[in-house]
Write an enzyme that holds these catalytic residues in place. Structure first.
Site, PDB file in Angstrom:
ATOM      1  N   TRP A 141       0.819  -1.066  -0.092  1.00 25.55           N
ATOM      2  CA  TRP A 141       0.054   0.053   0.038  1.00 25.55           C
ATOM      3  C   TRP A 141       1.038   1.129   0.094  1.00 25.55           C
ATOM      4  CZ3 TRP A 141      -2.041   2.768   4.623  1.00 25.55           C
ATOM      5  CH2 TRP A 141      -3.124   3.584   4.563  1.00 25.55           C
ATOM      6  N   ASP A 145      -0.457  -5.637   9.036  1.00 23.19           N
ATOM      7  CA  ASP A 145      -1.731  -4.741   8.756  1.00 23.19           C
ATOM      8  C   ASP A 145      -2.764  -5.432   8.519  1.00 23.19           C
ATOM      9  OD1 ASP A 145      -3.361  -2.814   8.172  1.00 23.19           O
ATOM     10  OD2 ASP A 145      -1.688  -1.769   6.907  1.00 23.19           O
ATOM     11  N   ALA A 159      -6.533  -4.917   7.326  1.00 23.49           N
ATOM     12  CA  ALA A 159      -7.731  -3.886   6.926  1.00 23.49           C
ATOM     13  C   ALA A 159      -9.000  -4.438   6.186  1.00 23.49           C
ATOM     14  CB  ALA A 159      -6.987  -2.647   5.954  1.00 23.49           C
ATOM     15  N   LYS A 208     -13.413  -1.018   6.332  1.00 21.05           N
ATOM     16  CA  LYS A 208     -14.059  -1.596   5.424  1.00 21.05           C
ATOM     17  C   LYS A 208     -15.157  -2.706   5.807  1.00 21.05           C
ATOM     18  CE  LYS A 208      -9.929  -0.164   3.843  1.00 21.05           C
ATOM     19  NZ  LYS A 208      -9.570   0.979   2.822  1.00 21.05           N
TER      20      LYS A 208
HETATM   21  C1  LMR Z   1      -6.892   1.976  -0.676  1.00 22.08           C
HETATM   22  O1  LMR Z   1      -5.835   1.444  -0.636  1.00 22.08           O
HETATM   23  O2  LMR Z   1      -7.740   2.394  -1.598  1.00 22.08           O
HETATM   24  C2  LMR Z   1      -7.423   2.421   0.590  1.00 22.08           C
HETATM   25  O3  LMR Z   1      -7.035   1.886   1.914  1.00 22.08           O
HETATM   26  C3  LMR Z   1      -7.913   3.815   0.786  1.00 22.08           C
HETATM   27  C4  LMR Z   1      -6.601   4.672   1.029  1.00 22.08           C
HETATM   28  O4  LMR Z   1      -6.548   5.238   2.167  1.00 22.08           O
HETATM   29  O5  LMR Z   1      -5.686   4.424   0.075  1.00 22.08           O
END
Ligand code: LMR
Length: 394
Positions: free
Chosen positions: A127, A208, A210, A243
């Site tokens: 991410w 992590d 999520a 989420k």
């Molecule tokens: C994403 O990866 O799209 C989500 O976790 C939202 C974000 O804050 O990036």
């Protein structure tokens, strides 16, 4: 003084949200930011959240501060949801944070405090905000191989080889389930192998999580986290409720720190409280309170789980539809990985140029690293996307 500021790089996911909003085409398709959408493109408030909000409105008599770590019942409920009975409660310190991102940030600050020289090992890719926060906090960063661009599955040999280079005091950041951005996940046997590597190297795991409940199910998605937490002396966990409870804007998350014994846990809890106090004082309460109400009430919990399961199965159905449509159009199995991936995302493994071409020619918005949000699709847009993929020559 403000003239000393320099423009900061745009977050690619948030920049894409903006570009989508500005596109006047009526048939544009938003597969960008990781927000769940139903078949009509709405992000609904979950039924159990609505009910809990009503109950809270009736029953809440004060908005006075909670504790620095948030409401204890939220921590207990989330520890139970994520960890089950895998770790004794006495070894877990926990503090509510503004979303899962807040938990990642607090974890990085805690690590910096404990070992300013720590290297954080992150999957390639991960991410983008992981990278950004680690750099911002000033920790060293190294990537481990993760995604095989040819098979679109995990390159586990590469991953293990790289992780063997971690040192004691380093932190290995893992995605608990539903890897973001790839959608490719490690198997139970591979989690066991990662644990052996962590034990050999002396590095500390940070997980992590999520998207618990978006992959193979609530319990299944927590299996890797539980294995790590039960076998390692120390583990950090950042969990998000954005989420799986659909409470994105309420900023609901938690940082858990599992230490070896009760004395270390006491010290860690004090440090988490102190870090909250320095950064924002008391964490947001509204979302956390709804989550703990839902998790501790049989009827609310059953309703939440049922809706979460509908969401999960809906995404799995879209994965199968998309893989089938691509099979039909290409007369090949090469897109079957989409049905194998889990969670909200799949990285289709193409170039930023072809992603841009799909945006220009067909109004398809996916992140430049070719991550697409499966939940952004519906019965009508699956064939549109499949055609765009084929027409672009992916
Ligand atoms: C994403 O990866 O799209 C989500 O976790 C939202 C974000 O804050 O990036």
């Amino acid at each position: 003084m403000f003239e000393n500021l320099t423009a900061q790089p745009a977050d690619k996911i948030l920049a894409l949200m903006q570009a989508y909003r500005e596109d006047p085409r009526a048939d544009k398709v938003d597969l960008g930011v990781g927000v769940y959408k139903d078949a009509s493109g709405n992000t609904p408030v979950m039924r159990a959240i609505k009910t809990a909000e009503q109950q809270l409105w009736e029953a809440q008599t004060t908005k006075a501060y909670t504790g620095l770590a948030g409401a204890p019942e939220f921590a207990d409920a989330m520890i139970d949801l994520v960890l089950g009975t895998s770790v004794e409660r006495g070894r877990i310190a926990a503090a509510a944070t503004p979303g899962g991102t807040g938990a990642v940030r607090q974890a990085m600050e805690l690590i910096k405090w404990m070992n300013p020289e720590a290297t954080i090992w992150v999957s390639n890719p991960t991410w983008p905000n992981h990278l950004s926060i680690i750099k911002y906090v000033g920790l060293n960063l190294r990537e481990y191989r993760y995604f095989d661009k040819d098979t679109r599955a995990v390159d586990f040999d590469g991953m293990s080889e790289d992780l063997k280079q971690a040192k004691p005091g380093d932190v290995v950041l893992l995605h608990g389930c539903c890897h973001n951005p790839t959608g490719a996940n490690i198997t139970t046997a591979e989690w066991a192998e990662v644990i052996s590597i962590l034990q050999e190297t002396g590095a500390t795991p940070m997980i992590d999580i999520a998207y618990q409940g978006f992959g193979d199910g609530l319990e299944e998605d927590a299996a890797g986290v539980r294995m790590v937490a039960s076998e390692m002396p120390e583990t950090l966990i950042a969990a998000s409720c954005s989420k799986n409870f659909g409470v994105y804007r309420e900023r609901t998350g938690i940082l858990m720190a599992i230490s070896a014994n009760a004395a270390a846990t006491k010290l860690t809890q004090g440090s988490l409280n102190y870090l909250n106090r320095q950064n924002f004082s008391f964490p947001p309460d509204h979302g956390a309170r709804l989550v703990s109400m839902i998790l501790t009430d049989d009827a609310l919990r059953a309703d939440w789980q049922a809706e979460l399961e509908e969401v999960r199965l809906g995404m799995l159905g879209l994965r199968t539809q998309l893989a089938d449509e691509l099979k039909r159009l290409t007369n090949s199995d090469r897109f079957n990985f989409i049905a194998e991936h889990r969670g909200m995302f799949s990285q289709i493994g193409t170039t930023p140029e072809l992603v841009e071409k799909m945006r220009a020619d067909s109004g398809i918005y996916m992140v430049s690293d070719s991550r697409l949000n499966i939940a952004g699709l519906n019965d009508k847009t699956v064939p549109v996307l499949a055609k765009a993929i084929v027409d672009a020559g992916v």
